[in-house]
Structure formats: structure tokens, C-alpha cells
Design a protein around this motif. Structure first.
Motif, PDB file in Angstrom:
ATOM      1  N   MET A  37       0.810  -1.224   0.000  1.00  0.00           N
ATOM      2  CA  MET A  37       0.000   0.000   0.000  1.00  0.00           C
ATOM      3  C   MET A  37       0.845   1.277   0.000  1.00  0.00           C
ATOM      4  O   MET A  37       0.355   2.369  -0.298  1.00  0.00           O
ATOM      5  N   CYS A  38       2.127   1.149   0.366  1.00  0.00           N
ATOM      6  CA  CYS A  38       2.889   2.332   0.762  1.00  0.00           C
ATOM      7  C   CYS A  38       3.186   3.317  -0.365  1.00  0.00           C
ATOM      8  O   CYS A  38       3.476   4.486  -0.096  1.00  0.00           O
ATOM      9  N   SER A  39       3.093   2.880  -1.618  1.00  0.00           N
ATOM     10  CA  SER A  39       3.500   3.825  -2.673  1.00  0.00           C
ATOM     11  C   SER A  39       2.570   5.038  -2.735  1.00  0.00           C
ATOM     12  O   SER A  39       3.010   6.149  -3.000  1.00  0.00           O
ATOM     13  N   THR A  40       1.289   4.811  -2.484  1.00  0.00           N
ATOM     14  CA  THR A  40       0.351   5.939  -2.589  1.00  0.00           C
ATOM     15  C   THR A  40      -0.456   6.150  -1.319  1.00  0.00           C
ATOM     16  O   THR A  40      -1.332   7.003  -1.278  1.00  0.00           O
ATOM     17  N   SER A  41      -0.207   5.319  -0.290  1.00  0.00           N
ATOM     18  CA  SER A  41      -1.108   5.393   0.870  1.00  0.00           C
ATOM     19  C   SER A  41      -0.312   5.273   2.169  1.00  0.00           C
ATOM     20  O   SER A  41       0.623   6.038   2.402  1.00  0.00           O
ATOM     21  N   THR A  42      -0.669   4.325   3.007  1.00  0.00           N
ATOM     22  CA  THR A  42      -0.099   4.214   4.351  1.00  0.00           C
ATOM     23  C   THR A  42       1.420   4.017   4.347  1.00  0.00           C
ATOM     24  O   THR A  42       1.941   3.173   3.640  1.00  0.00           O
ATOM     25  N   LYS A  43       2.096   4.785   5.173  1.00  0.00           N
ATOM     26  CA  LYS A  43       3.552   4.692   5.287  1.00  0.00           C
ATOM     27  C   LYS A  43       3.989   4.070   6.614  1.00  0.00           C
ATOM     28  O   LYS A  43       5.076   3.519   6.716  1.00  0.00           O
TER      29      LYS A  43
ATOM     30  N   LYS B  18      14.027   4.528   3.678  1.00  0.00           N
ATOM     31  CA  LYS B  18      14.795   3.390   3.172  1.00  0.00           C
ATOM     32  C   LYS B  18      13.906   2.326   2.527  1.00  0.00           C
ATOM     33  O   LYS B  18      14.203   1.823   1.449  1.00  0.00           O
ATOM     34  N   HIS B  19      12.800   1.972   3.202  1.00  0.00           N
ATOM     35  CA  HIS B  19      11.985   0.846   2.755  1.00  0.00           C
ATOM     36  C   HIS B  19      10.681   1.268   2.086  1.00  0.00           C
ATOM     37  O   HIS B  19       9.978   0.453   1.511  1.00  0.00           O
ATOM     38  N   GLY B  20      10.339   2.532   2.224  1.00  0.00           N
ATOM     39  CA  GLY B  20       9.056   2.988   1.690  1.00  0.00           C
ATOM     40  C   GLY B  20       7.956   2.941   2.735  1.00  0.00           C
ATOM     41  O   GLY B  20       6.887   3.516   2.544  1.00  0.00           O
ATOM     42  N   TYR B  21       8.213   2.235   3.803  1.00  0.00           N
ATOM     43  CA  TYR B  21       7.208   2.114   4.865  1.00  0.00           C
ATOM     44  C   TYR B  21       7.912   1.721   6.157  1.00  0.00           C
ATOM     45  O   TYR B  21       9.090   1.345   6.139  1.00  0.00           O
ATOM     46  N   CYS B  22       7.167   1.788   7.257  1.00  0.00           N
ATOM     47  CA  CYS B  22       7.742   1.422   8.553  1.00  0.00           C
ATOM     48  C   CYS B  22       6.699   0.686   9.383  1.00  0.00           C
ATOM     49  O   CYS B  22       5.571   1.152   9.527  1.00  0.00           O
ATOM     50  N   VAL B  23       7.085  -0.473   9.883  1.00  0.00           N
ATOM     51  CA  VAL B  23       6.204  -1.237  10.781  1.00  0.00           C
ATOM     52  C   VAL B  23       6.764  -1.138  12.191  1.00  0.00           C
ATOM     53  O   VAL B  23       7.947  -1.426  12.407  1.00  0.00           O
ATOM     54  N   VAL B  24       5.929  -0.721  13.112  1.00  0.00           N
ATOM     55  CA  VAL B  24       6.334  -0.563  14.516  1.00  0.00           C
ATOM     56  C   VAL B  24       5.485  -1.494  15.384  1.00  0.00           C
ATOM     57  O   VAL B  24       4.269  -1.539  15.227  1.00  0.00           O
ATOM     58  N   VAL B  25       6.119  -2.228  16.250  1.00  0.00           N
ATOM     59  CA  VAL B  25       5.387  -2.962  17.283  1.00  0.00           C
ATOM     60  C   VAL B  25       5.683  -2.261  18.598  1.00  0.00           C
ATOM     61  O   VAL B  25       6.851  -2.069  18.953  1.00  0.00           O
ATOM     62  N   VAL B  26       4.629  -1.848  19.274  1.00  0.00           N
ATOM     63  CA  VAL B  26       4.831  -1.094  20.512  1.00  0.00           C
ATOM     64  C   VAL B  26       4.157  -1.818  21.677  1.00  0.00           C
ATOM     65  O   VAL B  26       3.022  -2.280  21.572  1.00  0.00           O
ATOM     66  N   SER B  27       4.883  -1.908  22.757  1.00  0.00           N
ATOM     67  CA  SER B  27       4.331  -2.530  23.959  1.00  0.00           C
ATOM     68  C   SER B  27       3.405  -1.560  24.671  1.00  0.00           C
ATOM     69  O   SER B  27       3.692  -0.365  24.737  1.00  0.00           O
ATOM     70  N   GLU B  28       2.302  -2.082  25.194  1.00  0.00           N
ATOM     71  CA  GLU B  28       1.371  -1.206  25.927  1.00  0.00           C
ATOM     72  C   GLU B  28       2.077  -0.521  27.096  1.00  0.00           C
ATOM     73  O   GLU B  28       1.632   0.521  27.559  1.00  0.00           O
ATOM     74  N   GLY B  29       3.182  -1.100  27.517  1.00  0.00           N
ATOM     75  CA  GLY B  29       3.894  -0.534  28.668  1.00  0.00           C
ATOM     76  C   GLY B  29       4.983   0.464  28.294  1.00  0.00           C
ATOM     77  O   GLY B  29       5.749   0.891  29.164  1.00  0.00           O
TER      78      GLY B  29
END
Lengths: 419, 419
Positions: free
Chosen positions: A177-183, A237-248
């Protein structure tokens, strides 16, 4: 009625495999029916014992008990309820003894995490303090993986598999999706104080280059500027970024990123909403289009994606708990010991409960990668074995089948008790 | 180079099974290699065609193409990009023809939803308007299930199965926690304008008594007082309440409950955060402890839990698209026809694209139960077949295996083009 009956109950936040432990306890009790009479399950944990709200598990079919192995949630009801010290609330313990006496209960199996281990430890001392012969065995359970001594906690492997799988799947989505939408995609994982669950997101890729490109752990203080710079670099670098975040996830001073302001019965703050908070920062500081997900209960209830290793271990600690009782042990918790890492093998040791109760095991610093935004190879080596193998439940009409229990209550023998 | 090459691209939000359609298209093209030369995949949808950013699928191994069937996301990149009318932006269409001519492309397969069907329709008219012989076939795809004519949209069955399964699993979790903790659990489902995905949560139970005890659909105006009264009644009756809420839930006047204020390239508002908004109301009006989850991309990427029916249909519409092209058809979309409900059977019909493009199919009123808080038996009968069967991907090291494509680009023959 046979003497030497047993009590089993579930406590604290449930997991995808806590019922597999219940299955291990019940099937093993049935195996030793010459030595253990009836196994009563407390409805809603220790509250079931206090209020004499007991389920007669002997009325459940073998088939229903077997189905517990693949049923998420706590089949007998759980609770968040902490016993006070015996000195300050002696009458509560006297009540417990009354109930146990009334039903000839001599074995006490408590299935929970660190707080519940404290309850179990207090019960284990009834024999010593109040002269009632009772053996209390703790059955380890927590998605948080924060119990000490045991190499890992039953319940964690399955949530780890869920987070790793979901991260891999969602990363493929955003990559397209990242080319035109969510990054930027942000997945919030459970883990109040320890970052184990979020860390498991790292397994989504074979390398630390991601995705996920960043994991925010409670163990590493949140620095908005550094975090945003890292996200920005990943998008570039990648066109997008995935983050996993702990509730804490929290700031240097200990303030949580998102604090709903509520506290539960154990005095822990109820958290939630870190992902949208972080998404707001991304929008404000970087202006990228984002999506975020909060898996919440879905992650710890996802029995459809359980780790086969986790299911086996959850069953095994339940089974071992009963064997401990029959060996005359008290105040112990069957714990997982890692015998070898590759190939993975494990066995069970009996951990003394006083070394378990009220302790939290954090992610060790040596598992966290240098920049603090994820785990290193040592962390991967620790986590990888725990998500191995699939143990899909049977499906019916397109949905996972779950155990149907009768949950028949015993006839009460004692006067009502108010908590 | 053989003449009569083909072009395939993915557009709009991706699904767990859009690559199964790609697999259907590519494998069928390979089957008819005597009549179709090379199949080029556009990188990032129609943008790949405009910028001559073309992937030579003939360089992918049969194994890699077969693996597309179980790989979520859009393997060739998707886009949110709408072509303007031929009258207002003729140069864009001239560019497309240049690219198609340069690579002898005579077949155009576009894999998307309603907005993308509009793009495909415009392309299908190139032959008529600009004298270039091209056949354009639309390959249906959308988690939203809002495409007209087709009985259901490929992509929907899997997200429906995910939401139903997650609702069943999370409901078991809260049922075990509710005595001393969480009373209300809210799961937010996708579905901008049509409530199909949220409605699928109803399948979690065999009856309308729940869980879920309430589904909030965009088709039914949100009335805070009525909703809160219903939640309160469910908590009083069952001890807990499970709510599935569509991201498109809105007030009588059309205002969304949660409106992030962003719009995507098609001018649709980016939504998100209905669950926490509703949770806030629960806290304020009822004071119950709550948990909420927002599945977001997880639901539409969850190939690990795909519906077997959905995977088959996604593949079949891809296959049929190629057959349509070879039969000389233009401006059509292979659509699913429900031939029988119980037992479920389906076949494919070729729907005219002008009846598909820019249309949205809402939940029919006759599927919505009388109080508006869910679906009735007619709705269940419609939805149930679509989630049937499991089609688990192969797993490796505890995680779903995904296709590894080379994605090699062709050598460009034309001058650069700026969008």
C-alpha cells in the motif's frame, strides 16, 4: 464421598492455553482416581473457594475435558482477587479451611501468574499456620512471560506466535500500500511491564532489518525525537515502517505513553491506546499516513494460532502439578527448563513458590539490540523455539470448536459468605 | 517477442486472498502460453502501467507463483490512484496506449474494488475512444463486500472468518474475566460504508443472543442512549457484553463516531478509533470496566485464517478473467453467483463492468434484525457459507510461509513519465 479431593481454579488474565493446563490437571487427576477423589473447580478462581461456588468436574465427559485443550479463555471463570495477609485477614483463611474441610479438599491447584502465585503461596502455608493439611501447587500461566525461574511461561508462546504472524502478515499489506497510501503501521502488543510480547514481533522477519523496523519496549525509555527519526529513516529506506509497541512503553520518568487512568484490583494501571498515541505523534512530527491496530484480547485468546510447543507445555505443567501433589510436595510450581536450544528441548523442574510469588522477570538487557529498538540474535534464539509448531483446533461450520462444559455446581454445605 | 501480451495489476486496499487471484491469472496465462505471450505485472497498480514500471512475471518460478495462493498483501504492489476522465486527461490515456503498444499488451487485468472497476472500465474504452485494440477485464476484490452484482466479493469471506473467530475467542476471554474485571469488550471492524464485516461477527454464536450481544452497523444510525441501554442490559443478563462495531458507525446526521479527519486519494475519509470512542462512552455513561481492540490491517491480512471458499473463489475469478479475455470479452468482471445455499454451491457469471463501477452494495435491510443491533437469520444464511473451510498456509519456523518473488523489471523503452 472419597476423601482427598482436589481443588483447581484459574486466576488473573487468561490465555489461549490456560484450559490446556486445566485439561492436564483434570486428566491426570482422573488417571489417579484411586488416590484423588473428586476434583472441584472453583468458579472464578479463589472466589469460588471462598463462596463455596464449586463446579463438580467429575460430571464432565472425557470428551468435554479433552476439548479444553483447544479452547481459549478460562473455562471455569477467572478472577482478579488477591488474598490479604493471614495476619490482617485471618477470617478469610478460616473460611477457606471450612470450605476445604466441608469437601475434603487436600490438594489445591492454582493456575495463574505472579500475583496468583502469591495467593497460592499463602494457601500453601495454611497447613503450617492453621493446622489444616493442604498441599498447594501453582500452575504457571501468563502471556506476559514475566514469571521467574521458569524459562518461559505457558501462554506466552502462543501470543508470541500471534504477534509475529500478525506482524508478518500486516507488513505484507502495508508494503503493497505504501506507494500511494499508508507509510507507517503501528501494532500495539500487551505487556504491562515486560516487553516480551512486543519483542516477539521481531520474529516476523529473519533479520533485524525488519519488518518490524522498530519495537518499542517498556525496558527502553521512550525518546520521541529518536523514535521519530528512526521511523522517518525506515520510511525513506523501505518505503514504509512497521512498529510494534508494547502497551507498557514509557518515558524516562516512568510515565506511560498512554495511561487510561484506571487501576485493576491488583492496583495495576489499566493501559491501552499506545498505538493511537504514537500514531498521533507520527502525524504531527512526520506527517505520514498511518494505520494502527490494538490486538488487545484477540492476541491472548487466539487459540486458532497457538504454538504447539506452548500447548504441550501448558498441558505438561498441569499434569506435573498433580504428580507433585501425589509426591507430597507443597508450595511448588512446575517450571519449564530449557535443556537445549537448537534443537530445542525442555523438561520440567519443581520451583519453590516463595521464589516465584510477586516477582517479575523483565527482558534481560543482553537480549535488547544496541539502539534499543528491538532485540538482537540472543533474543531471537531465546524466543524462536517458543512459537514452533501449529496445533490448530478442530473447526466446525468455519469456526474453531470449543469445549461445552456442564459446569454443574455442588450443593453448598456452608452458610453464605460475603467477600 | 510474442504479440498479445497481457498486463495484470492490483489496486486499492489489499486482502488476504488478492494474491490468490493473481495466482489464478498467472497460472491461467501460463496454461494458454500458445495464445498469451508474456504477462507483465504493473508495479503499484495502474501507476506501473503509466510509469512503465513493469514486472516480468515469466521470470518467476512455478513454485513462487503457486505460493501466491497463500500469501497475503499485494505481491506486485497496490495503489490508490484514480484515472481522470478521458475528456479531462487525454494525455494520460495516450501514455497508457504508448506503454501498451511498446510492450504489445492487448489484455488488461485489473484486480480491485469498486473504485478500481472504474479505472478498468475507462481502460476498456480505449479501444472504442482511441482505436487501440485492448480487452480489459476486472478481477473482483474487496474485504468490504460492497461490489454489486457478485453475490459476494473475494476477500470478504476471509475477513468475515477472522472477525467471527476473533469474536468467539475474545468472548470466551471476557466471559472468564467478567466477575471481577472487564465487563464490556469492543472489537472494531473495517467497513467504511457497508456493515458486512462487522455483521460477520454474529457468526461467532449460533444464536442472536450472542456473543456478540450487539453489532453496530453503518446502516443503522447510532443512538447513544439506546446503545448504552442495550450494553447495560447485556451486562446485567450475561455478566458481560461483547460489541462488534463497524468503523463506519455514524450518527443519524451522517457524522462518523470517530473521524480521523484525513482523506485518502479517492476522497474517502480515513476512519479509525471508533472502539476507543465507544469505550469512552461506556465508561462515562455506565462506568463499566472495558477492553477494546482495533483489528485494522490484521483482519484483512490474516491469510493464516482464510476461508477455503474465499481462496477458491479468489482464484477462480482470476482464472475466469483470463478465459474471458481469450473469449474476446471486454469490460466484464467475473462475478460469483450463489446457485444454492444449503448445501452451498456457486458458479461464475460475467458481469458487465458498467454495472459494477462506482457502485456500493450495502447490507440489505432484510438482513438486519429488528432492533438494528445485529443481523437476523436471513443475514446468517447469507454469511455462513462464505467462511466455510480452512486453507491454512504452510508454516516454517512457526510462521506462515510466503511467496518470495524476484519482481524483475523489464527494460524501459519509453521516456520517463511523471504522474
Amino acid at each position: 464421598m472419597t476423601s482427598n479431593n482436589a481443588f483447581y481454579a484459574q486466576s488473573g488474565g487468561v490465555t489461549a492455553v490456560i484450559n490446556a493446563s486445566a485439561c492436564g490437571v483434570i486428566q491426570t487427576c482422573r488417571k489417579y482416581s484411586d488416590r484423588i477423589g473428586t476434583l472441584y473447580a472453583g468458579h472464578n478462581g479463589i472466589i469460588g473457594a471462598l463462596t463455596e461456588d464449586l463446579i463438580d468436574t467429575s460430571l464432565e465427559s472425557d470428551e468435554a475435558i479433552a476439548a479444553l485443550r483447544h479452547t481459549p479463555g478460562g473455562a471455569f471463570g477467572s478472577c482478579r482477587y488477591k488474598l490479604k495477609d493471614i495476619e490482617t485477614h485471618r477470617s478469610q483463611y478460616e473460611r477457606l479451611i471450612e470450605v476445604f474441610k466441608a469437601h475434603d479438599i487436600r490438594y489445591f491447584f492454582y493456575n495463574g501468574g505472579g500475583d496468583s502465585a502469591d495467593t497460592c503461596l499463602k494457601i500453601s502455608r495454611l497447613s503450617e499456620h492453621m493446622g489444616y493439611p493442604l498441599q498447594a501447587i501453582h500452575v504457571a500461566k501468563t502471556v506476559d512471560n514475566d514469571l521467574p525461574i521458569t524459562d518461559n511461561s505457558p501462554g506466552f508462546g502462543s501470543v508470541a506466535k500471534y504477534i509475529a504472524t500478525s506482524t508478518r502478515e500486516a507488513a505484507l499489506d502495508i508494503a503493497s500500500m505504501c506507494s500511494t497510501s499508508t507509510k507507517v503501521f503501528i501494532l500495539e502488543a500487551m505487556g504491562r511491564h515486560a516487553g516480551w510480547i512486543a519483542a516477539a514481533g521481531a520474529l516476523a522477519s529473519e533479520t533485524n532489518d525488519g519488518p518490524p523496523h522498530m519495537i518499542l519496549l517498556p525496558e527502553v525509555p521512550f525518546d520521541r525525537q529518536r523514535v521519530m527519526a528512526h521511523i522517518d529513516a525506515a520510511v525513506k529506506k523501505h518505503g514504509y515502517c512497521v512498529v510494534v509497541v508494547s502497551e507498557g512503553a514509557r518515558y524516562e520518568d516512568g510515565t506511560f505513553l498512554a495511561d487510561a487512568g484506571n487501576t485493576d484490583a491488583f492496583g495495576h494501571r489499566q493501559l491501552g491506546g499506545v498505538a493511537p498515541t504514537l500514531a498521533g505523534m507520527v502525524k504531527q512530527d512526520l506527517g505520514y499516513k498511518y494505520h494502527w491496530a490494538v490486538a488487545d484480547y484477540l492476541q491472548r485468546a487466539a487459540r486458532h494460532l497457538a504454538s504447539a510447543v506452548d500447548v504441550e507445555q501448558a498441558y505438561a505443567v498441569g499434569q506435573r502439578a498433580v504428580e507433585c501433589a501425589l509426591e507430597g510436595k507443597n508450595a511448588v510450581m512446575p517450571a519449564i527448563q530449557r535443556d537445549s536450544e537448537d534443537p530445542y528441548s525442555w523438561s520440567i523442574i519443581d520451583a519453590p513458590l516463595e521464589r516465584v510469588a510477586n516477582q517479575e522477570k523483565f527482558m534481560p538487557a543482553e537480549y535488547i539490540r544496541e539502539d534499543g529498538f528491538g532485540i538482537n540474535d540472543a533474543g531471537r534464539r531465546y524466543l524462536r523455539p517458543l512459537i514452533q509448531g501449529e496445533d490448530f483446533p478442530p473447526f466446525e461450520n468455519g469456526l474453531p470448536k470449543v469445549a461445552k462444559l456442564r459446569l454443574e455446581r455442588i450443593t453448598k454445605k456452608l452458610p453464605e459468605y460475603h467477600l
